[in-house]
Design an enzyme around this catalytic site. Structure first.
Site, PDB file in Angstrom:
ATOM      1  N   SER A  92      -2.418  63.544 -22.003  1.00 45.49           N
ATOM      2  CA  SER A  92      -2.158  63.217 -20.598  1.00 45.49           C
ATOM      3  C   SER A  92      -1.721  64.429 -19.779  1.00 45.49           C
ATOM      4  O   SER A  92      -1.942  64.477 -18.566  1.00 45.49           O
ATOM      5  CB  SER A  92      -1.086  62.121 -20.509  1.00 45.49           C
ATOM      6  OG  SER A  92       0.096  62.523 -21.189  1.00 45.49           O
ATOM      7  N   ASP A 215      10.421  62.996 -17.220  1.00 44.62           N
ATOM      8  CA  ASP A 215      10.300  62.871 -18.678  1.00 44.62           C
ATOM      9  C   ASP A 215      10.361  64.213 -19.394  1.00 44.62           C
ATOM     10  O   ASP A 215      10.324  64.270 -20.620  1.00 44.62           O
ATOM     11  CB  ASP A 215       9.010  62.145 -19.050  1.00 44.62           C
ATOM     12  CG  ASP A 215       7.753  62.896 -18.599  1.00 44.62           C
ATOM     13  OD1 ASP A 215       7.875  64.004 -18.042  1.00 44.62           O
ATOM     14  OD2 ASP A 215       6.650  62.357 -18.788  1.00 44.62           O
ATOM     15  N   HIS A 218       5.564  65.961 -18.483  1.00 39.85           N
ATOM     16  CA  HIS A 218       4.490  66.050 -17.496  1.00 39.85           C
ATOM     17  C   HIS A 218       4.918  66.965 -16.347  1.00 39.85           C
ATOM     18  O   HIS A 218       6.113  67.171 -16.114  1.00 39.85           O
ATOM     19  CB  HIS A 218       4.107  64.654 -17.005  1.00 39.85           C
ATOM     20  CG  HIS A 218       3.486  63.826 -18.093  1.00 39.85           C
ATOM     21  ND1 HIS A 218       4.248  63.058 -18.930  1.00 39.85           N
ATOM     22  CD2 HIS A 218       2.200  63.695 -18.485  1.00 39.85           C
ATOM     23  CE1 HIS A 218       3.449  62.457 -19.815  1.00 39.85           C
ATOM     24  NE2 HIS A 218       2.209  62.838 -19.573  1.00 39.85           N
TER      25      HIS A 218
END
Length: 237
Positions: A92, A215, A218
């Site tokens: 991601s 987080d 990212h």
């Protein structure tokens, strides 16, 4: 009465003997000195490092100049990234930075997916290779969702072969216990394989909390810019 013959002096007591010895020593010393000097001179010439050639001037387009400025790239790194054929495989994090990757590497094929694990890598690489989409430069960004295993890395490297260059971006996941394990295995893989290169994102991103989302994995815009800039600089070395 017969005369007794004069007793001859030993040769070493005769003056001319020592004159000859001194001449031999002097001539020999000069010859040896010349030979030694020649040898040293030759050695110095051989061991003297050659100066590195200066990089050739690179002329960038107006668009490339903007990219170079935004990502803090040299003209050489910018030009290299602009023409490089790249296949990027990741999770991601790679999905999030696709716009930045395409801006710096316009010929990149980006294969990213949320939640992707290391064990998916060999199969993905094999599929891309079968489709003729595995470029000479392969970028890997995995480790966010779990650590790698040696067997999966070995399978992947077998698919890639020794002629393609692999740029392995190490991991910044400070909230997960496998961060160190993952980065150590990436480093040892690069040390054991001449075509594998570490892109040291972990080191560069330390103490830059503002590059990350909440987080801590990212990326914010500043982080994405630094991430892609680091990749381009590493590939240009």
């Amino acid at each position: 009465m017969k005369r007794h013959a004069a007793t001859k002096k030993p040769i070493w007591k005769r003056p001319f003997f020592w004159v000859i010895i001194i001449l031999i020593v002097l001539v020999g010393g000069i010859t040896i000195g010349r030979q030694t000097g020649t040898t040293l001179s030759h050695h110095e010439k051989v061991s003297k490092p050659k100066p590195k050639p200066k990089p050739k001037p690179v002329k960038l387009t107006a668009k490339e100049k903007k990219v170079a400025k935004k990502y803090a790239l040299s003209p050489q790194a910018t030009a290299h990234a602009h023409t490089a054929k790249v296949t990027a495989i990741g999770d991601s994090v790679m999905v999030d930075i696709t716009p930045e990757l395409k801006q710096v590497f316009p010929h990149a094929l980006i294969n990213g997916a949320v939640g992707r694990q290391f064990y998916d890598l060999p199969t993905i690489a094999q599929s891309l290779k079968a489709e003729g989409k595995l470029a000479d430069n392969v970028v890997v960004n995995l480790g966010t969702n779990g650590p790698p295993e040696k067997k999966d890395i070995s399978r992947f490297l077998k698919v890639v072969g020794s002629k393609r260059q692999v740029y392995w971006i190490n991991t910044h996941v400070p909230t997960q216990r496998w961060e160190g394990q993952t980065n150590r295995l990436i480093a040892s893989t690069a040390k054991a394989n001449h075509n594998v290169h570490v892109v040291d994102w972990h080191n560069l991103s330390n103490n830059h909390a503002n590059w990350f989302a909440g987080d801590e994995v990212h990326l914010q815009t500043k982080g994405a810019t630094a991430y892609v800039g680091l990749l381009a600089k590493t590939m240009a070395k």
